[in-house]
Scaffold this motif. Structure first.
Motif, PDB file in Angstrom:
ATOM      1  N   GLY A  19       2.252  -3.067   6.468  1.00  0.00           N
ATOM      2  CA  GLY A  19       2.572  -3.725   5.211  1.00  0.00           C
ATOM      3  C   GLY A  19       1.439  -3.775   4.199  1.00  0.00           C
ATOM      4  O   GLY A  19       1.600  -4.308   3.106  1.00  0.00           O
ATOM      5  N   ALA A  20       0.281  -3.239   4.554  1.00  0.00           N
ATOM      6  CA  ALA A  20      -0.860  -3.198   3.642  1.00  0.00           C
ATOM      7  C   ALA A  20      -1.164  -1.732   3.318  1.00  0.00           C
ATOM      8  O   ALA A  20      -0.646  -0.822   3.964  1.00  0.00           O
ATOM      9  CB  ALA A  20      -2.074  -3.867   4.274  1.00  0.00           C
ATOM     10  N   VAL A  21      -2.011  -1.510   2.316  1.00  0.00           N
ATOM     11  CA  VAL A  21      -2.339  -0.148   1.898  1.00  0.00           C
ATOM     12  C   VAL A  21      -3.850   0.040   1.867  1.00  0.00           C
ATOM     13  O   VAL A  21      -4.562  -0.683   1.162  1.00  0.00           O
ATOM     14  CB  VAL A  21      -1.756   0.167   0.499  1.00  0.00           C
ATOM     15  N   ALA A  22      -4.329   1.008   2.641  1.00  0.00           N
ATOM     16  CA  ALA A  22      -5.714   1.459   2.519  1.00  0.00           C
ATOM     17  C   ALA A  22      -5.691   2.604   1.517  1.00  0.00           C
ATOM     18  O   ALA A  22      -4.735   3.373   1.470  1.00  0.00           O
ATOM     19  CB  ALA A  22      -6.236   1.942   3.867  1.00  0.00           C
ATOM     20  N   PHE A  23      -6.735   2.716   0.701  1.00  0.00           N
ATOM     21  CA  PHE A  23      -6.712   3.766  -0.313  1.00  0.00           C
ATOM     22  C   PHE A  23      -8.094   4.336  -0.588  1.00  0.00           C
ATOM     23  O   PHE A  23      -9.109   3.717  -0.285  1.00  0.00           O
ATOM     24  CB  PHE A  23      -6.071   3.262  -1.615  1.00  0.00           C
ATOM     25  N   ALA A  24      -8.072   5.540  -1.144  1.00  0.00           N
ATOM     26  CA  ALA A  24      -9.299   6.220  -1.563  1.00  0.00           C
ATOM     27  C   ALA A  24      -9.077   6.722  -2.983  1.00  0.00           C
ATOM     28  O   ALA A  24      -8.223   7.580  -3.218  1.00  0.00           O
ATOM     29  CB  ALA A  24      -9.611   7.385  -0.631  1.00  0.00           C
ATOM     30  N   ASN A  25      -9.812   6.146  -3.916  1.00  0.00           N
ATOM     31  CA  ASN A  25      -9.711   6.583  -5.314  1.00  0.00           C
ATOM     32  C   ASN A  25     -10.403   7.928  -5.477  1.00  0.00           C
ATOM     33  O   ASN A  25     -11.385   8.219  -4.783  1.00  0.00           O
ATOM     34  CB  ASN A  25     -10.385   5.577  -6.243  1.00  0.00           C
ATOM     35  N   SER A  31     -12.086  22.376  -9.619  1.00  0.00           N
ATOM     36  CA  SER A  31     -12.115  22.964  -8.278  1.00  0.00           C
ATOM     37  C   SER A  31     -12.294  21.951  -7.146  1.00  0.00           C
ATOM     38  O   SER A  31     -12.208  22.310  -5.977  1.00  0.00           O
ATOM     39  CB  SER A  31     -13.251  23.985  -8.191  1.00  0.00           C
ATOM     40  N   ALA A  32     -12.549  20.702  -7.492  1.00  0.00           N
ATOM     41  CA  ALA A  32     -12.879  19.724  -6.445  1.00  0.00           C
ATOM     42  C   ALA A  32     -12.206  18.381  -6.692  1.00  0.00           C
ATOM     43  O   ALA A  32     -11.760  18.073  -7.796  1.00  0.00           O
ATOM     44  CB  ALA A  32     -14.387  19.535  -6.365  1.00  0.00           C
ATOM     45  N   VAL A  33     -12.170  17.595  -5.618  1.00  0.00           N
ATOM     46  CA  VAL A  33     -11.714  16.214  -5.667  1.00  0.00           C
ATOM     47  C   VAL A  33     -12.921  15.350  -5.328  1.00  0.00           C
ATOM     48  O   VAL A  33     -13.531  15.513  -4.273  1.00  0.00           O
ATOM     49  CB  VAL A  33     -10.582  15.965  -4.646  1.00  0.00           C
ATOM     50  N   ILE A  34     -13.283  14.470  -6.235  1.00  0.00           N
ATOM     51  CA  ILE A  34     -14.411  13.567  -6.002  1.00  0.00           C
ATOM     52  C   ILE A  34     -13.834  12.239  -5.520  1.00  0.00           C
ATOM     53  O   ILE A  34     -13.156  11.539  -6.280  1.00  0.00           O
ATOM     54  CB  ILE A  34     -15.230  13.343  -7.285  1.00  0.00           C
ATOM     55  N   ILE A  35     -14.053  11.910  -4.259  1.00  0.00           N
ATOM     56  CA  ILE A  35     -13.581  10.625  -3.730  1.00  0.00           C
ATOM     57  C   ILE A  35     -14.632   9.588  -4.103  1.00  0.00           C
ATOM     58  O   ILE A  35     -15.765   9.642  -3.635  1.00  0.00           O
ATOM     59  CB  ILE A  35     -13.349  10.675  -2.215  1.00  0.00           C
ATOM     60  N   THR A  36     -14.243   8.655  -4.970  1.00  0.00           N
ATOM     61  CA  THR A  36     -15.199   7.727  -5.557  1.00  0.00           C
ATOM     62  C   THR A  36     -15.280   6.378  -4.847  1.00  0.00           C
ATOM     63  O   THR A  36     -16.277   5.669  -4.979  1.00  0.00           O
ATOM     64  CB  THR A  36     -14.858   7.469  -7.038  1.00  0.00           C
ATOM     65  N   HIS A  37     -14.231   6.017  -4.111  1.00  0.00           N
ATOM     66  CA  HIS A  37     -14.225   4.694  -3.478  1.00  0.00           C
ATOM     67  C   HIS A  37     -13.134   4.660  -2.414  1.00  0.00           C
ATOM     68  O   HIS A  37     -12.026   5.137  -2.653  1.00  0.00           O
ATOM     69  CB  HIS A  37     -13.944   3.621  -4.539  1.00  0.00           C
ATOM     70  N   THR A  38     -13.451   4.112  -1.259  1.00  0.00           N
ATOM     71  CA  THR A  38     -12.427   3.883  -0.235  1.00  0.00           C
ATOM     72  C   THR A  38     -12.347   2.387   0.025  1.00  0.00           C
ATOM     73  O   THR A  38     -13.369   1.687  -0.015  1.00  0.00           O
ATOM     74  CB  THR A  38     -12.739   4.620   1.089  1.00  0.00           C
ATOM     75  N   GLU A  39     -11.133   1.923   0.275  1.00  0.00           N
ATOM     76  CA  GLU A  39     -10.959   0.497   0.540  1.00  0.00           C
ATOM     77  C   GLU A  39      -9.886   0.280   1.590  1.00  0.00           C
ATOM     78  O   GLU A  39      -8.797   0.844   1.498  1.00  0.00           O
ATOM     79  CB  GLU A  39     -10.585  -0.231  -0.753  1.00  0.00           C
ATOM     80  N   THR A  40     -10.232  -0.526   2.572  1.00  0.00           N
ATOM     81  CA  THR A  40      -9.292  -0.906   3.621  1.00  0.00           C
ATOM     82  C   THR A  40      -9.122  -2.415   3.559  1.00  0.00           C
ATOM     83  O   THR A  40     -10.121  -3.141   3.500  1.00  0.00           O
ATOM     84  CB  THR A  40      -9.854  -0.515   5.013  1.00  0.00           C
ATOM     85  N   PRO A  41      -7.892  -2.910   3.549  1.00  0.00           N
ATOM     86  CA  PRO A  41      -7.697  -4.367   3.551  1.00  0.00           C
ATOM     87  C   PRO A  41      -8.439  -5.015   4.721  1.00  0.00           C
ATOM     88  O   PRO A  41      -8.524  -4.445   5.813  1.00  0.00           O
ATOM     89  CB  PRO A  41      -6.186  -4.525   3.707  1.00  0.00           C
ATOM     90  N   ARG A  42      -8.973  -6.193   4.476  1.00  0.00           N
ATOM     91  CA  ARG A  42      -9.794  -6.896   5.478  1.00  0.00           C
ATOM     92  C   ARG A  42      -9.089  -6.991   6.829  1.00  0.00           C
ATOM     93  O   ARG A  42      -9.698  -6.809   7.878  1.00  0.00           O
ATOM     94  CB  ARG A  42     -10.145  -8.290   4.951  1.00  0.00           C
ATOM     95  N   SER A  43      -7.781  -7.235   6.810  1.00  0.00           N
ATOM     96  CA  SER A  43      -7.040  -7.412   8.065  1.00  0.00           C
ATOM     97  C   SER A  43      -6.968  -6.127   8.892  1.00  0.00           C
ATOM     98  O   SER A  43      -6.633  -6.173  10.077  1.00  0.00           O
ATOM     99  CB  SER A  43      -5.620  -7.903   7.762  1.00  0.00           C
ATOM    100  N   GLY A  48     -10.490   1.978  12.587  1.00  0.00           N
ATOM    101  CA  GLY A  48     -10.423   3.415  12.345  1.00  0.00           C
ATOM    102  C   GLY A  48      -9.458   3.816  11.250  1.00  0.00           C
ATOM    103  O   GLY A  48      -9.190   4.998  11.056  1.00  0.00           O
ATOM    104  N   ILE A  49      -8.932   2.838  10.513  1.00  0.00           N
ATOM    105  CA  ILE A  49      -7.938   3.126   9.470  1.00  0.00           C
ATOM    106  C   ILE A  49      -8.568   3.965   8.352  1.00  0.00           C
ATOM    107  O   ILE A  49      -7.972   4.934   7.883  1.00  0.00           O
ATOM    108  CB  ILE A  49      -7.349   1.819   8.885  1.00  0.00           C
ATOM    109  N   ALA A  50      -9.765   3.598   7.918  1.00  0.00           N
ATOM    110  CA  ALA A  50     -10.413   4.332   6.825  1.00  0.00           C
ATOM    111  C   ALA A  50     -10.679   5.777   7.240  1.00  0.00           C
ATOM    112  O   ALA A  50     -10.527   6.696   6.433  1.00  0.00           O
ATOM    113  CB  ALA A  50     -11.705   3.639   6.398  1.00  0.00           C
ATOM    114  N   SER A  51     -11.041   5.987   8.501  1.00  0.00           N
ATOM    115  CA  SER A  51     -11.263   7.363   8.977  1.00  0.00           C
ATOM    116  C   SER A  51      -9.963   8.156   8.964  1.00  0.00           C
ATOM    117  O   SER A  51      -9.952   9.333   8.579  1.00  0.00           O
ATOM    118  CB  SER A  51     -11.855   7.353  10.388  1.00  0.00           C
ATOM    119  N   GLU A  52      -8.857   7.527   9.358  1.00  0.00           N
ATOM    120  CA  GLU A  52      -7.553   8.196   9.303  1.00  0.00           C
ATOM    121  C   GLU A  52      -7.190   8.543   7.855  1.00  0.00           C
ATOM    122  O   GLU A  52      -6.650   9.612   7.576  1.00  0.00           O
ATOM    123  CB  GLU A  52      -6.456   7.302   9.906  1.00  0.00           C
ATOM    124  N   LEU A  53      -7.497   7.617   6.963  1.00  0.00           N
ATOM    125  CA  LEU A  53      -7.229   7.833   5.545  1.00  0.00           C
ATOM    126  C   LEU A  53      -8.015   9.037   5.028  1.00  0.00           C
ATOM    127  O   LEU A  53      -7.454   9.933   4.395  1.00  0.00           O
ATOM    128  CB  LEU A  53      -7.606   6.575   4.757  1.00  0.00           C
TER     129      LEU A  53
END
Length: 90
Positions: A19-25, A31-43, A48-53
């Motif tokens: 029911g929550a959303v981890a995300f990577a902006n 030619s590239a995707v710059i991942i600027t920020h990753t966030e995983t809800p505290r709960s 390993g959720i961020a690694s899966e993301l």
């Protein structure tokens, strides 16, 4: 666990978990995707959720024929620990 999706409207990769959303902006270059920020809800942290993301985001980036630029420390660390995706770095 759900699949990582590319929310192009918000320029972020998302992963739904319990029911929550981890995300990577990200920002796109020609030619590239710059991942600027990753966030995983505290709960959901420390599971390993961020690694899966990031893993799913890299698979989407590879399928799109782009490279990745690590713009946040989590992605820098992930890439360092996973040499199998080194070919994706710009």
């Amino acid at each position: 666990m759900a699949a990582v999706r590319d929310n192009k409207a918000q320029n972020r990769f998302e992963l739904d978990v319990e029911g929550a959303v981890a995300f990577a902006n990200y920002r796109l270059t020609p030619s590239a995707v710059i991942i600027t920020h990753t966030e995983t809800p505290r709960s959901l942290r420390d599971r390993g959720i961020a690694s899966e993301l990031v893993k799913g985001a890299l698979e989407l980036i590879r399928a799109d024929g782009r490279k990745v630029v690590a713009g946040c420390s989590f992605v820098v660390d992930y890439l360092a620990k996973h040499p199998e995706v080194a070919d994706l770095t710009a």
